[in-house]
Write a protein that holds these residues in place. Structure first.
Motif, PDB file in Angstrom:
ATOM      1  N   GLY A 118       0.771  -1.232   0.000  1.00 18.54           N
ATOM      2  CA  GLY A 118       0.000   0.000   0.000  1.00 18.54           C
ATOM      3  C   GLY A 118       0.799   1.277   0.000  1.00 18.54           C
ATOM      4  O   GLY A 118       0.222   2.370  -0.046  1.00 18.54           O
ATOM      5  N   LYS A 119       2.118   1.174   0.020  1.00 18.02           N
ATOM      6  CA  LYS A 119       2.955   2.369   0.037  1.00 18.02           C
ATOM      7  C   LYS A 119       4.029   2.273  -1.042  1.00 18.02           C
ATOM      8  O   LYS A 119       4.428   1.181  -1.456  1.00 18.02           O
ATOM      9  N   TYR A 120       4.484   3.444  -1.469  1.00 21.46           N
ATOM     10  CA  TYR A 120       5.536   3.546  -2.477  1.00 21.46           C
ATOM     11  C   TYR A 120       6.787   4.112  -1.811  1.00 21.46           C
ATOM     12  O   TYR A 120       6.723   5.127  -1.103  1.00 21.46           O
ATOM     13  N   TYR A 121       7.910   3.446  -2.067  1.00 18.99           N
ATOM     14  CA  TYR A 121       9.167   3.847  -1.439  1.00 18.99           C
ATOM     15  C   TYR A 121      10.188   4.221  -2.519  1.00 18.99           C
ATOM     16  O   TYR A 121      10.223   3.612  -3.589  1.00 18.99           O
ATOM     17  N   VAL A 122      11.010   5.203  -2.198  1.00 11.98           N
ATOM     18  CA  VAL A 122      12.095   5.617  -3.082  1.00 11.98           C
ATOM     19  C   VAL A 122      13.387   5.677  -2.274  1.00 11.98           C
ATOM     20  O   VAL A 122      13.418   6.185  -1.155  1.00 11.98           O
ATOM     21  N   PHE A 135      15.642   7.837   2.060  1.00  6.64           N
ATOM     22  CA  PHE A 135      14.462   6.991   1.894  1.00  6.64           C
ATOM     23  C   PHE A 135      13.218   7.869   1.995  1.00  6.64           C
ATOM     24  O   PHE A 135      13.055   8.602   2.977  1.00  6.64           O
ATOM     25  N   TYR A 136      12.360   7.802   0.969  1.00  2.31           N
ATOM     26  CA  TYR A 136      11.110   8.558   0.940  1.00  2.31           C
ATOM     27  C   TYR A 136       9.934   7.589   0.831  1.00  2.31           C
ATOM     28  O   TYR A 136      10.083   6.459   0.345  1.00  2.31           O
ATOM     29  N   VAL A 137       8.745   8.056   1.236  1.00  2.00           N
ATOM     30  CA  VAL A 137       7.547   7.225   1.149  1.00  2.00           C
ATOM     31  C   VAL A 137       6.335   8.096   0.834  1.00  2.00           C
ATOM     32  O   VAL A 137       6.293   9.278   1.196  1.00  2.00           O
ATOM     33  N   THR A 138       5.369   7.522   0.128  1.00  2.00           N
ATOM     34  CA  THR A 138       4.082   8.173  -0.103  1.00  2.00           C
ATOM     35  C   THR A 138       3.008   7.100  -0.268  1.00  2.00           C
ATOM     36  O   THR A 138       3.310   5.955  -0.617  1.00  2.00           O
ATOM     37  N   ASP A 139       1.769   7.490  -0.031  1.00  2.00           N
ATOM     38  CA  ASP A 139       0.640   6.582  -0.267  1.00  2.00           C
ATOM     39  C   ASP A 139       0.175   6.640  -1.715  1.00  2.00           C
ATOM     40  O   ASP A 139      -0.475   5.707  -2.196  1.00  2.00           O
ATOM     41  N   ASN A 140       0.503   7.752  -2.399  1.00  2.00           N
ATOM     42  CA  ASN A 140      -0.012   7.954  -3.749  1.00  2.00           C
ATOM     43  C   ASN A 140       0.929   8.862  -4.536  1.00  2.00           C
ATOM     44  O   ASN A 140       0.959  10.075  -4.312  1.00  2.00           O
ATOM     45  N   PRO A 141       1.709   8.309  -5.482  1.00  2.00           N
ATOM     46  CA  PRO A 141       2.614   9.143  -6.276  1.00  2.00           C
ATOM     47  C   PRO A 141       1.894  10.207  -7.094  1.00  2.00           C
ATOM     48  O   PRO A 141       2.489  11.225  -7.444  1.00  2.00           O
TER      49      PRO A 141
END
Length: 245
Positions: A118-122, A135-141
């Motif tokens: 459910g999450k997107y990581y960079v 390290f970054y994270v978002t629920d919706n790019p």
């Protein structure tokens, strides 16, 4: 777009060589999309891609330019639109503000983007001092709202990987590191685990690392540079995430 030829989408995936997309596409449901090269009429280096259902997200490099780490969205791997930028600015040193020097040709390089639960990581490491990883994270790019999780030790051109048991790994050059779920701690050997013996002809420059898992096997892909030769793409395979590859 002037469409002249048709190719299987899976051939484009093979060209990119990233993530475990092909493992998630059942043969009975493979489809074709017509396209001509280039897919993107722009310089989009160091590509990394991830998938959530029918949505594909692709990240590239902006180096010293800001906002940075552009994320693109597609439904068919052919037609891409900008979704968001991971960060507006970097401010680790004054050179990003053109004070006491510049970061021209440095900055954000070779990001890794991954979808997990459910999450997107960079993950990326700026090519400048002080060397470290972000390290970054978002629920919706699509909405952006990328949040910085942590700045940690430097992993050169690293590939982030979540295994089926949710354990977290970072692959860089010929080493693998297991990280704690919050990315703050290296589990086990702090120097990482060497996963293959490097070719003696290599200059030591192993870049653009990517790791995928398909049919229970792990594949490491990277660019190598033999002494006196040209850069080449190499692929290593293993039955275990920690090698040997």
């Amino acid at each position: 777009m002037n469409i002249k030829k048709s190719f299987y989408i899976v051939s484009f995936l093979g060209f990119i060589g990233l993530n475990d997309l092909s493992a998630q596409v059942k043969p009975a449901h493979k489809s074709t999309t017509a396209f001509t090269n280039p897919i993107i009429w722009a310089d989009a280096p160091d590509l990394s891609i991830t998938r959530n259902g029918g949505d594909f997200y692709l990240i590239s490099t902006t180096m010293h330019l800001m906002p940075g780490a552009p994320v693109m969205h597609s439904k068919d791997l052919v037609h891409w639109e900008m979704a968001s930028y991971v960060f507006d600015t970097l401010n680790d040193n004054s050179k990003y503000d053109l004070l006491n020097g510049t970061v021209y040709g440095r900055g954000q390089w070779a990001s890794s983007i991954r979808y997990h639960k459910g999450k997107y990581y960079v993950l990326f490491s700026p090519n400048d001092e002080p060397f470290k990883s972000y390290f970054y994270v978002t629920d919706n790019p699509e909405k952006g709202n990328w949040k910085l999780i942590i700045r940690t030790r430097h992993f050169h051109d690293a590939s982030l990987f979540f295994d089926d048991d949710d354990r977290v790994y970072v692959f860089t050059s010929n080493k693998v590191f297991e990280l704690s779920p919050d990315f703050k701690t290296v589990i086990g050997n702090p120097d990482g685990t060497q996963v293959f013996q490097k070719d003696e002809s290599e200059t030591g420059l192993l870049e653009g690392n990517q790791i995928i898992k398909k049919d229970g096997k792990y594949y490491m892909m990277m660019i190598s540079w033999p002494r006196g030769g040209k850069r080449r793409q190499v692929v290593y395979r293993s039955d275990k995430v920690t090698g040997p590859f």
